[in-house]
Design an enzyme around this catalytic site. Structure first.
Site, PDB file in Angstrom:
ATOM      1  N   ARG A 186     -11.685 -12.248   5.205  1.00 26.09           N
ATOM      2  CA  ARG A 186     -11.100 -11.799   3.939  1.00 26.09           C
ATOM      3  C   ARG A 186     -10.897 -12.984   2.997  1.00 26.09           C
ATOM      4  NH1 ARG A 186      -6.323 -11.845   1.740  1.00 26.09           N
ATOM      5  NH2 ARG A 186      -5.134 -12.266   3.648  1.00 26.09           N
ATOM      6  N   GLY A 225      -6.451 -13.431  -1.929  1.00 24.43           N
ATOM      7  CA  GLY A 225      -6.270 -12.643  -3.152  1.00 24.43           C
ATOM      8  C   GLY A 225      -6.871 -11.248  -3.052  1.00 24.43           C
ATOM      9  N   HIS A 283      -3.485 -14.594  10.685  1.00 25.05           N
ATOM     10  CA  HIS A 283      -3.004 -14.210   9.358  1.00 25.05           C
ATOM     11  C   HIS A 283      -3.329 -12.784   8.943  1.00 25.05           C
ATOM     12  CE1 HIS A 283      -1.600 -14.754   5.346  1.00 25.05           C
ATOM     13  NE2 HIS A 283      -2.793 -14.580   4.809  1.00 25.05           N
ATOM     14  N   HIS A 284      -4.506 -12.313   9.291  1.00 19.22           N
ATOM     15  CA  HIS A 284      -4.911 -11.002   8.763  1.00 19.22           C
ATOM     16  C   HIS A 284      -5.879 -10.347   9.739  1.00 19.22           C
ATOM     17  CE1 HIS A 284      -5.549  -8.248   5.260  1.00 19.22           C
ATOM     18  NE2 HIS A 284      -6.708  -8.037   5.859  1.00 19.22           N
ATOM     19  N   ALA A 328       0.839  -1.204   0.000  1.00 18.23           N
ATOM     20  CA  ALA A 328       0.000   0.000   0.000  1.00 18.23           C
ATOM     21  C   ALA A 328       0.873   1.253   0.000  1.00 18.23           C
ATOM     22  CB  ALA A 328      -0.934  -0.005   1.215  1.00 18.23           C
ATOM     23  N   ARG A 374     -11.661 -19.202   4.293  1.00 21.12           N
ATOM     24  CA  ARG A 374     -10.621 -19.486   5.287  1.00 21.12           C
ATOM     25  C   ARG A 374     -11.186 -19.721   6.686  1.00 21.12           C
ATOM     26  NH1 ARG A 374      -6.101 -15.058   3.264  1.00 21.12           N
ATOM     27  NH2 ARG A 374      -5.425 -16.290   1.480  1.00 21.12           N
ATOM     28  N   GLU A 406      -2.800 -20.795  -0.580  1.00 15.71           N
ATOM     29  CA  GLU A 406      -4.064 -21.310  -1.073  1.00 15.71           C
ATOM     30  C   GLU A 406      -3.940 -21.756  -2.529  1.00 15.71           C
ATOM     31  OE1 GLU A 406      -6.712 -18.566   0.712  1.00 15.71           O
ATOM     32  OE2 GLU A 406      -8.422 -19.339  -0.404  1.00 15.71           O
ATOM     33  N   ARG A 454      -4.038 -25.597  -2.960  1.00 14.54           N
ATOM     34  CA  ARG A 454      -5.395 -26.163  -3.079  1.00 14.54           C
ATOM     35  C   ARG A 454      -6.053 -25.696  -4.378  1.00 14.54           C
ATOM     36  NH1 ARG A 454      -7.902 -23.786   1.813  1.00 14.54           N
ATOM     37  NH2 ARG A 454      -5.881 -22.814   2.098  1.00 14.54           N
ATOM     38  N   HIS A 508      -5.621 -18.272   9.119  1.00 14.34           N
ATOM     39  CA  HIS A 508      -5.453 -18.954   7.826  1.00 14.34           C
ATOM     40  C   HIS A 508      -5.344 -20.442   8.112  1.00 14.34           C
ATOM     41  CE1 HIS A 508      -3.793 -20.278   4.038  1.00 14.34           C
ATOM     42  NE2 HIS A 508      -3.971 -19.083   3.528  1.00 14.34           N
ATOM     43  N   ASN A 558       4.623  -6.847   5.338  1.00 12.25           N
ATOM     44  CA  ASN A 558       4.049  -8.186   5.270  1.00 12.25           C
ATOM     45  C   ASN A 558       3.685  -8.547   3.835  1.00 12.25           C
ATOM     46  OD1 ASN A 558       3.539 -10.135   7.429  1.00 12.25           O
ATOM     47  ND2 ASN A 558       1.557 -10.292   6.398  1.00 12.25           N
ATOM     48  N   THR A 559       3.578  -7.527   2.989  1.00 17.69           N
ATOM     49  CA  THR A 559       3.214  -7.764   1.586  1.00 17.69           C
ATOM     50  C   THR A 559       4.187  -8.730   0.926  1.00 17.69           C
ATOM     51  OG1 THR A 559       2.293  -5.538   1.445  1.00 17.69           O
ATOM     52  CG2 THR A 559       2.810  -6.636  -0.634  1.00 17.69           C
ATOM     53  N   ALA A 568      -6.336  -9.195  -0.355  1.00 14.63           N
ATOM     54  CA  ALA A 568      -5.472  -8.258   0.378  1.00 14.63           C
ATOM     55  C   ALA A 568      -4.567  -7.514  -0.597  1.00 14.63           C
ATOM     56  CB  ALA A 568      -4.635  -8.983   1.426  1.00 14.63           C
ATOM     57  N   VAL A 569      -3.985  -8.246  -1.532  1.00 10.68           N
ATOM     58  CA  VAL A 569      -3.120  -7.579  -2.512  1.00 10.68           C
ATOM     59  C   VAL A 569      -3.952  -6.600  -3.336  1.00 10.68           C
ATOM     60  CG1 VAL A 569      -1.629  -7.902  -4.523  1.00 10.68           C
ATOM     61  CG2 VAL A 569      -1.410  -9.439  -2.555  1.00 10.68           C
TER      62      VAL A 569
HETATM   63  P1  ADP Z   1       0.078  -3.341   3.610  1.00  6.05           P
HETATM   64  O1  ADP Z   1      -0.120  -4.743   3.148  1.00  6.05           O
HETATM   65  O2  ADP Z   1      -1.166  -2.722   4.128  1.00  6.05           O
HETATM   66  O3  ADP Z   1       0.826  -2.519   2.626  1.00  6.05           O
HETATM   67  P2  ADP Z   1       2.412  -4.232   5.114  1.00  6.05           P
HETATM   68  O4  ADP Z   1       2.301  -5.034   6.333  1.00  6.05           O
HETATM   69  O5  ADP Z   1       2.850  -4.917   3.860  1.00  6.05           O
HETATM   70  O6  ADP Z   1       1.017  -3.464   4.906  1.00  6.05           O
HETATM   71  O7  ADP Z   1       3.427  -3.032   5.345  1.00  6.05           O
HETATM   72  C1  ADP Z   1       3.325  -2.160   6.435  1.00  6.05           C
HETATM   73  C2  ADP Z   1       4.713  -1.633   6.756  1.00  6.05           C
HETATM   74  O8  ADP Z   1       4.619  -0.574   7.685  1.00  6.05           O
HETATM   75  C3  ADP Z   1       5.628  -2.673   7.378  1.00  6.05           C
HETATM   76  O9  ADP Z   1       6.818  -2.753   6.633  1.00  6.05           O
HETATM   77  C4  ADP Z   1       5.878  -2.135   8.791  1.00  6.05           C
HETATM   78  O10 ADP Z   1       7.166  -2.448   9.276  1.00  6.05           O
HETATM   79  C5  ADP Z   1       5.721  -0.646   8.573  1.00  6.05           C
HETATM   80  N1  ADP Z   1       5.390   0.117   9.791  1.00  6.05           N
HETATM   81  C6  ADP Z   1       4.465  -0.198  10.734  1.00  6.05           C
HETATM   82  N2  ADP Z   1       4.405   0.737  11.690  1.00  6.05           N
HETATM   83  C7  ADP Z   1       5.304   1.707  11.354  1.00  6.05           C
HETATM   84  C8  ADP Z   1       5.721   2.943  11.945  1.00  6.05           C
HETATM   85  N3  ADP Z   1       5.171   3.406  13.072  1.00  6.05           N
HETATM   86  N4  ADP Z   1       6.695   3.660  11.329  1.00  6.05           N
HETATM   87  C9  ADP Z   1       7.248   3.207  10.176  1.00  6.05           C
HETATM   88  N5  ADP Z   1       6.905   2.066   9.584  1.00  6.05           N
HETATM   89  C10 ADP Z   1       5.942   1.306  10.147  1.00  6.05           C
END
Ligand code: ADP
Length: 449
Positions: free
Chosen positions: A422, A425, A382-383, A15, A279, A255, A258, A242, A42-43, A427-428
């Site tokens: 959720r 597919g 998971h989410h 995001a 899920r 997933e 499967r 999950h 987490n992406t 979330a992305v």
């Molecule tokens: P999304 O899937 O919504 O893009 P992600 O989990 O892939 O979310 O990415 C969120 C990112 O934000 C992670 O890399 C996490 O380490 C970072 N993050 C979370 N809190 C903070 C913060 N307070 N300052 C800077 N980075 C942060």
């Protein structure tokens, strides 16, 4: 002295990166702040792909789909708890987001399916590899091409707010030095809170002791920061487990295995549920088994169709054998039961009719090509479907449903889009669709004010 930007993006997951690229393309001076030492959040762990209906790539493959059906199936999967306005926007903009990625050199042109969907609409890389790594490396190329500044090992500790308007952020770097970055727009894309056990257990006490598939940065700090400036939250207790997580490594078994034809088998050597259900339901069935775990069983043909399967083999937790009987022995399972289960399932594939559990999708091919494989799994956190409230412009809303000026949010930090469950597919799709939108709107606002 404080530094000045138009747009500060908090978090470098899908995001945040999409938002930063779009904001930069809209003419804004952008910086990305990431608390972890690496980009991708987490992406980078996302496995199966990105859902979208009525895309060019579906048409090229002769897949007939409709936005209406995508909307209805997502709403049903979310137990009708989804925010209808956000979901409508999500479904409408999904094909454009697929094109936006493609236009930036990130082609998701192979298509598969996930639980709860009736049509192949999960877009993934042509080589059928996991979507996360591919997506992040493609987005990072775009960040570099535009010379967008990224500060790693730097946390946003606070969103600055004066007279009802966001004015910037306070950041703390790896040496614990803090400073102020001024910006008219702050996009919070900090992800979910699956790795914050305390918060998870606060909302869902029964999840104490569950492993999580998430990276350790998934603490939900963005939610707390936005609450401090008046943001409202929704659905905080809707936390997804999950169904297929390898427990010794907390590795998610995609997933897409499967979706590529694998089945789930209990320790008794029997199927126990429609593997392609959502899920929440599949997880509940696994937890209801006496052993509270199950085996993902597949054959060579499934492996060949999924690059992720090779990753699992390399990790060393896949049990394989040249025959079904030998696999059963290795899995400590009754040989006859497992053989009978596969034989019966294979007949259902031939007939395209699962008489036992009504599986309607991904009855791809009989599981009869050696070697045979098994992975022991159980559910994991998971989410987090809940989070801050936004409007369809991605403006963060307060408890009166009024936009907080200068505060934007996109991705897993936001609640409401996925309702109570959720779909794989989605979330992305969520992070890219709303990331682009947040980038565009945050830039426009910052440049106009
Ligand atoms: P999304 O899937 O919504 O893009 P992600 O989990 O892939 O979310 O990415 C969120 C990112 O934000 C992670 O890399 C996490 O380490 C970072 N993050 C979370 N809190 C903070 C913060 N307070 N300052 C800077 N980075 C942060």
């Amino acid at each position: 002295a404080p530094q000045n930007y138009d747009v500060v993006v908090v978090g470098s997951g899908g995001a945040g990166l999409a938002a930063a690229i779009q904001a930069s393309d809209a003419g804004a001076h952008v910086v990305i702040i990431e608390k972890m030492p690496t980009i991708g959040g987490n992406t980078i762990k996302a496995s199966v792909g990105m859902n979208a209906a009525e895309t060019r790539f579906q048409k090229m493959k002769g897949i007939e789909d409709s936005k209406e059906l995508f909307y209805d199936e997502t709403l049903k999967g979310g137990k009708f708890k989804n925010n209808p306005e956000l979901l409508r926007e999500f479904v409408e903009l999904a094909p454009d987001a697929i094109e936006w990625l493609d236009g930036n050199g990130i082609a998701l042109n192979d298509i598969t399916i996930t639980g709860g969907m009736s049509i192949d609409r999960t877009h993934r890389p042509a080589d059928r590899s996991a979507v996360g790594g591919f997506l992040i490396s493609g987005l990072v190329k775009n960040i570099n091409k535009r010379n967008i500044e990224v500060l790693l090992e730097t946390s946003v500790a606070e969103i600055l707010f004066e007279d009802g308007v966001v004015t910037g952020v306070k950041v703390v770097d790896e040496y614990n030095d803090s400073r102020i970055l001024n910006a008219k727009s702050v996009i919070v894309s900090t992800g979910g809170f699956s790795a914050n056990r305390e918060l998870v257990v606060k909302y869902r006490p029964e999840l104490d002791g569950f492993v999580t598939t998430n990276h350790k940065g998934a603490t939900g700090s963005g939610i707390a920061m936005l609450q401090k400036i008046g943001a409202d939250t929704v659905d905080m207790g809707e936390i997804q487990i999950h169904p297929t997580v390898e427990q010794t490594t907390s590795y998610l078994i995609s997933e897409s295995i499967r979706g590529g034809g694998a089945i789930l088998v209990s320790q008794a050597g029997k199927r126990f549920y429609n593997e392609m259900e959502t899920r929440d339901k599949v997880s509940a069935e696994i937890i209801a088994l006496p052993e509270k775990s199950a085996w993902v069983i597949f054959d060579e043909q499934v492996r060949l169709n999924n690059k992720a399967a090779d990753e699992y083999l390399a990790k060393g937790f896949v049990v394989s054998a040249p025959t079904v009987e030998e696999l059963a022995v290795k899995l400590n399972m009754d040989q006859n039961s497992l053989a009978a289960t596969l034989e019966r399932y294979n007949q259902f594939v031939e007939k395209q009719d699962d008489e036992d559990f009504g599986r309607k999708t991904a009855l791809r091919h009989p599981l009869n090509q050696a070697p045979f494989y098994g992975i022991l799994i159980a559910p994991g956190v998971h989410h987090t479907m809940g989070g801050v409230t936004i409007n369809i412009d991605t403006a963060v809303l307060d408890s009166q449903k009024q936009p907080i000026r200068g505060a934007w949010a996109a991705g897993e930090v936001v609640g409401g889009i996925h309702g109570a469950n959720r779909i794989g597919g989605n979330a992305v799709a969520d992070i890219i669709i709303f990331g682009i939108l947040a980038g565009r709107n945050a830039a426009e606002y910052a440049l106009a004010n």
